[in-house]
Design an enzyme around this catalytic site. Sequence first.
Site, PDB file in Angstrom:
ATOM      1  N   LYS A 178      -0.780  -9.476   2.858  1.00  0.00           N
ATOM      2  CA  LYS A 178      -0.239  -8.940   4.147  1.00  0.00           C
ATOM      3  C   LYS A 178      -0.739  -7.871   5.029  1.00  0.00           C
ATOM      4  CE  LYS A 178       3.394  -6.068   3.684  1.00  0.00           C
ATOM      5  NZ  LYS A 178       2.909  -4.750   4.915  1.00  0.00           N
ATOM      6  N   ASP A 210      -0.818  -6.125  -0.008  1.00  0.00           N
ATOM      7  CA  ASP A 210      -1.392  -5.432   1.149  1.00  0.00           C
ATOM      8  C   ASP A 210      -2.696  -5.506   1.236  1.00  0.00           C
ATOM      9  OD1 ASP A 210       1.097  -5.358   2.673  1.00  0.00           O
ATOM     10  OD2 ASP A 210       1.385  -3.086   1.989  1.00  0.00           O
ATOM     11  N   GLU A 239      -1.090  -5.569   8.728  1.00  0.00           N
ATOM     12  CA  GLU A 239      -0.428  -4.736   9.771  1.00  0.00           C
ATOM     13  C   GLU A 239      -0.766  -5.007  11.067  1.00  0.00           C
ATOM     14  OE1 GLU A 239       1.082  -1.086   7.026  1.00  0.00           O
ATOM     15  OE2 GLU A 239       0.206  -0.552   9.109  1.00  0.00           O
ATOM     16  N   GLU A 253       9.736  -3.982  10.684  1.00  0.00           N
ATOM     17  CA  GLU A 253       9.828  -2.700  10.098  1.00  0.00           C
ATOM     18  C   GLU A 253      10.323  -1.782  10.959  1.00  0.00           C
ATOM     19  OE1 GLU A 253       8.268   1.168   7.463  1.00  0.00           O
ATOM     20  OE2 GLU A 253       7.301  -0.714   7.457  1.00  0.00           O
ATOM     21  N   ASP A 293       0.702  -1.184  -0.041  1.00  0.00           N
ATOM     22  CA  ASP A 293       0.156  -0.230   0.121  1.00  0.00           C
ATOM     23  C   ASP A 293       1.051   1.343  -0.049  1.00  0.00           C
ATOM     24  OD1 ASP A 293       1.022  -0.172   2.638  1.00  0.00           O
ATOM     25  OD2 ASP A 293      -1.050  -0.119   3.630  1.00  0.00           O
ATOM     26  N   SER A 294       2.018   1.005   0.104  1.00  0.00           N
ATOM     27  CA  SER A 294       3.324   2.191  -0.219  1.00  0.00           C
ATOM     28  C   SER A 294       2.892   2.853  -1.513  1.00  0.00           C
ATOM     29  CB  SER A 294       4.730   1.666   0.059  1.00  0.00           C
ATOM     30  OG  SER A 294       4.652   0.730  -0.739  1.00  0.00           O
TER      31      SER A 294
END
Length: 263
Positions: free
Chosen positions: A113, A83, A115, A183, A44-45
């Site tokens: 993925k 993501d 978070e 991270e 999602d970056s």
Amino acid sequence: MAVTTKQLIQWKQKGRPIVALTAYDYTIAQLLDNAGVDLILVGDSLGMVTLGYETTLPVTLEEMIHHAKAVRRAVKQALMVVDLPFLTYQESPQQAIHSAGRILKETGAQAVKLESGNEAIAQTVKKLTSIGIPVMGHIGLIPQSVHQFGGYPQQGNAPDASARILTEALALAEAGAFALVLEHIKADLAKEITEKVSIPTIGIGAGAYCDGQILVINDVLGLSHWQPPFAKPYVNLRETITQAVKEYSLEVKKRKFPQPPSP
């Protein structure tokens, strides 16, 4: 032979480092796949490096699916992970199943993925993996919590924060995650997590002791106008592209391109 989630776990056991990068479009994904990258993440970056958002928070599921479809058309060998964007899985396990199911069905990706590793997210991961959806965890600095963190500072420096991150790692592994992104945490904490979980750890700003490394491709190629302190540009394409466009522009204005036909 295409990379699988089980293969990543085998590589951890053998001590073979895992190479991972992000990709958001067909061309870059094809280059990464041909170069032998093990894992390609449609992160999602993309909201920040491709769509121009200030954070990852505005990214929608539809945007992730759109870009992931393009990446899927290029990737033949690497394991492809996508993501789940903000508020597409946090409300309930049912919401997560719907979002993850759409990604796997509509893009052809092999895994998703998400978070955090708190109790609620760990239960969501357990539910997803129980119905056959492979999940990669992401702990430490989690960009979807940027406003809670007040930016992007290193995480896990205080003893209680370090203990919490370790607990999250163990919970995600127990819930069935096949790998963890660590991270922007201290290297000694990443080392401890890597030693205590049976699944691979993929570091980004987490030191040299992880089972693999991942970076945003724009940072690797020197395309970003800003990059985190732990990133390493291997080429300065921002400068190269700018210079190439300037030369093209100059030749067009001076009528040097295209070349006139020979008399």
